[in-house]
Design a protein around this motif. Structure first.
Motif, PDB file in Angstrom:
ATOM      1  N   UNK A  43       0.825  -1.187   0.023  1.00 15.36           N
ATOM      2  CA  UNK A  43      -0.044   0.036  -0.235  1.00 15.36           C
ATOM      3  C   UNK A  43       0.913   1.331   0.001  1.00 15.36           C
ATOM      4  N   UNK A  44       0.240   2.279   0.689  1.00 13.64           N
ATOM      5  CA  UNK A  44       0.761   3.470   0.638  1.00 13.64           C
ATOM      6  C   UNK A  44       2.365   3.866   0.707  1.00 13.64           C
ATOM      7  N   UNK A  45       2.954   3.124   1.702  1.00  8.17           N
ATOM      8  CA  UNK A  45       4.157   3.591   1.807  1.00  8.17           C
ATOM      9  C   UNK A  45       5.233   3.073   1.031  1.00  8.17           C
ATOM     10  N   UNK A  46       4.616   2.306  -0.272  1.00 12.43           N
ATOM     11  CA  UNK A  46       5.520   1.942  -1.363  1.00 12.43           C
ATOM     12  C   UNK A  46       5.420   2.778  -2.295  1.00 12.43           C
ATOM     13  N   UNK A  47       4.050   3.046  -2.764  1.00 13.19           N
ATOM     14  CA  UNK A  47       3.918   3.927  -3.996  1.00 13.19           C
ATOM     15  C   UNK A  47       3.981   5.535  -3.589  1.00 13.19           C
ATOM     16  N   UNK A  48       3.763   5.727  -2.432  1.00  7.89           N
ATOM     17  CA  UNK A  48       4.225   6.998  -2.043  1.00  7.89           C
ATOM     18  C   UNK A  48       5.676   7.543  -1.874  1.00  7.89           C
ATOM     19  N   UNK A 129      -4.219  -7.706  -1.903  1.00  6.03           N
ATOM     20  CA  UNK A 129      -4.051  -6.941  -2.740  1.00  6.03           C
ATOM     21  C   UNK A 129      -4.414  -6.283  -3.835  1.00  6.03           C
ATOM     22  N   UNK A 130      -4.835  -7.480  -4.597  1.00  3.67           N
ATOM     23  CA  UNK A 130      -5.585  -7.218  -5.944  1.00  3.67           C
ATOM     24  C   UNK A 130      -7.028  -6.386  -5.735  1.00  3.67           C
ATOM     25  N   UNK A 131      -7.517  -6.163  -4.594  1.00  3.50           N
ATOM     26  CA  UNK A 131      -8.917  -5.523  -4.372  1.00  3.50           C
ATOM     27  C   UNK A 131      -8.596  -4.095  -3.854  1.00  3.50           C
ATOM     28  N   UNK A 132      -7.604  -3.597  -3.999  1.00  8.86           N
ATOM     29  CA  UNK A 132      -7.240  -2.171  -3.583  1.00  8.86           C
ATOM     30  C   UNK A 132      -8.112  -1.325  -4.495  1.00  8.86           C
ATOM     31  N   UNK A 133      -8.424  -0.065  -3.891  1.00 10.32           N
ATOM     32  CA  UNK A 133      -9.340   0.760  -4.795  1.00 10.32           C
ATOM     33  C   UNK A 133      -8.887   1.246  -5.912  1.00 10.32           C
ATOM     34  N   UNK A 134      -7.293   1.496  -6.013  1.00 11.46           N
ATOM     35  CA  UNK A 134      -6.863   1.986  -7.317  1.00 11.46           C
ATOM     36  C   UNK A 134      -5.742   0.785  -7.726  1.00 11.46           C
ATOM     37  N   UNK A 135      -5.568   0.351  -8.981  1.00  4.20           N
ATOM     38  CA  UNK A 135      -4.677  -0.581  -9.648  1.00  4.20           C
ATOM     39  C   UNK A 135      -3.239  -0.006  -9.206  1.00  4.20           C
ATOM     40  N   UNK A 136      -3.082   1.212  -9.208  1.00  3.17           N
ATOM     41  CA  UNK A 136      -1.721   1.874  -8.799  1.00  3.17           C
ATOM     42  C   UNK A 136      -1.251   1.346  -7.564  1.00  3.17           C
ATOM     43  N   UNK A 137      -2.065   1.066  -6.670  1.00  2.00           N
ATOM     44  CA  UNK A 137      -1.859   0.599  -5.467  1.00  2.00           C
ATOM     45  C   UNK A 137      -1.414  -0.693  -5.162  1.00  2.00           C
ATOM     46  N   UNK A 138      -1.894  -1.689  -6.107  1.00  3.74           N
ATOM     47  CA  UNK A 138      -1.582  -3.037  -5.723  1.00  3.74           C
ATOM     48  C   UNK A 138      -0.233  -3.469  -6.118  1.00  3.74           C
ATOM     49  N   UNK A 139       0.431  -3.097  -5.116  1.00  7.67           N
ATOM     50  CA  UNK A 139       1.688  -3.610  -4.918  1.00  7.67           C
ATOM     51  C   UNK A 139       2.079  -3.849  -3.581  1.00  7.67           C
ATOM     52  N   UNK A 140       3.133  -5.046  -3.751  1.00  4.92           N
ATOM     53  CA  UNK A 140       3.440  -5.514  -2.470  1.00  4.92           C
ATOM     54  C   UNK A 140       5.124  -6.021  -2.553  1.00  4.92           C
ATOM     55  N   UNK A 141       5.615  -5.786  -1.504  1.00  4.26           N
ATOM     56  CA  UNK A 141       7.139  -6.151  -1.245  1.00  4.26           C
ATOM     57  C   UNK A 141       7.669  -7.190  -0.195  1.00  4.26           C
ATOM     58  N   UNK A 142       8.365  -7.874  -0.347  1.00  5.42           N
ATOM     59  CA  UNK A 142       8.785  -8.775   0.885  1.00  5.42           C
ATOM     60  C   UNK A 142      10.392  -9.239   0.724  1.00  5.42           C
ATOM     61  N   UNK A 143      10.927  -9.344   1.621  1.00  5.93           N
ATOM     62  CA  UNK A 143      12.292  -9.814   1.741  1.00  5.93           C
ATOM     63  C   UNK A 143      12.174 -11.462   1.860  1.00  5.93           C
ATOM     64  N   UNK A 144      12.848 -12.147   0.916  1.00  3.09           N
ATOM     65  CA  UNK A 144      12.988 -13.565   1.070  1.00  3.09           C
ATOM     66  C   UNK A 144      14.346 -14.124   1.514  1.00  3.09           C
ATOM     67  N   UNK A 145      14.757 -15.148   1.786  1.00  2.00           N
ATOM     68  CA  UNK A 145      15.892 -15.645   2.475  1.00  2.00           C
ATOM     69  C   UNK A 145      17.118 -15.212   1.450  1.00  2.00           C
ATOM     70  N   UNK A 146      18.128 -14.984   1.663  1.00  5.65           N
ATOM     71  CA  UNK A 146      19.138 -14.415   1.028  1.00  5.65           C
ATOM     72  C   UNK A 146      19.111 -12.985   0.595  1.00  5.65           C
TER      73      UNK A 146
END
Length: 205
Positions: A43-48, A129-146
């Protein structure tokens, strides 16, 4: 212009851009330590952050909170979600921002009461995440091993870098999109806001 680059170059630009926000990096690192199932910072912390960097603002400007989604359908009680919230409170102690933790497997239990629209049970964090009110907001990030970054962006990244807000009429009501758009346009007047389409499934009246 980043929005016109090939996707692999946009992904590299996204990581470079988000890495300019030290709070975001700290949250990502500590969130990985919580090992919540199917988690994403979203959400906002990413696209903002992208909007800020793109427009020459400080990377953290205007970011109200950092949303951390996870998915655990094994226990839908508030008590189980609250245990994750309390663990996060300890993990994120000292970070100069609020981190909101939410089990997306529980959203259907409270969504209609808050927004007036029934929400079918989500089957994954990605589906939420697919259901956010704006497609622009449909974004997620995570850290994986390594230390690898996993990026979920079902609508791509071009709109994010182009400061274009595009409606996503699959669940959230029109007024949710328009309220968010007006608030964000006030903070980032460079935004191009695409109007909500008429007679869509997300309408409530």
């Amino acid at each position: 212009m980043i929005s016109r680059l090939p996707l692999d170059e946009q992904l590299a630009a996204l990581r470079a851009t988000l890495s300019r926000n030290p709070t975001l990096l700290a949250v990502l690192g500590r969130a990985a330590g919580l090992a919540l199932p199917g988690w994403y910072l979203t959400a906002g912390c990413l696209f903002q952050t992208v909007w800020n960097v793109t427009t020459g603002r400080p990377p953290e400007q205007g970011i109200k909170d950092y949303d951390l989604f996870y998915f655990d359908a094994g226990d839908l009680s508030w008590e189980a979600e609250d245990r994750a919230v309390q663990a996060g409170r300890e993990a994120f102690a000292g970070i100069p921002a609020e981190v909101e933790i939410r089990n997306e497997a529980r959203v259907h239990l409270w969504y209609e009461g808050k927004f007036g629209t029934p929400c079918p049970p989500h089957l994954s964090t990605e589906a939420a995440i697919d259901t956010f009110a704006a497609t622009t907001c449909c974004l997620g990030v995570r850290l994986e091993p390594g230390g690898r970054w996993r990026v979920y962006a079902p609508h791509g990244l071009a709109d994010v870098f182009a400061l274009t807000l595009r409606p996503n009429p699959v669940l959230a009501p029109r007024e949710v999109y328009e309220t968010k758009a007006a608030r964000w346009r006030g903070a980032w007047p460079e935004l191009r806001v695409i109007p909500w389409p008429e007679a869509t499934r997300g309408e409530t009246r």
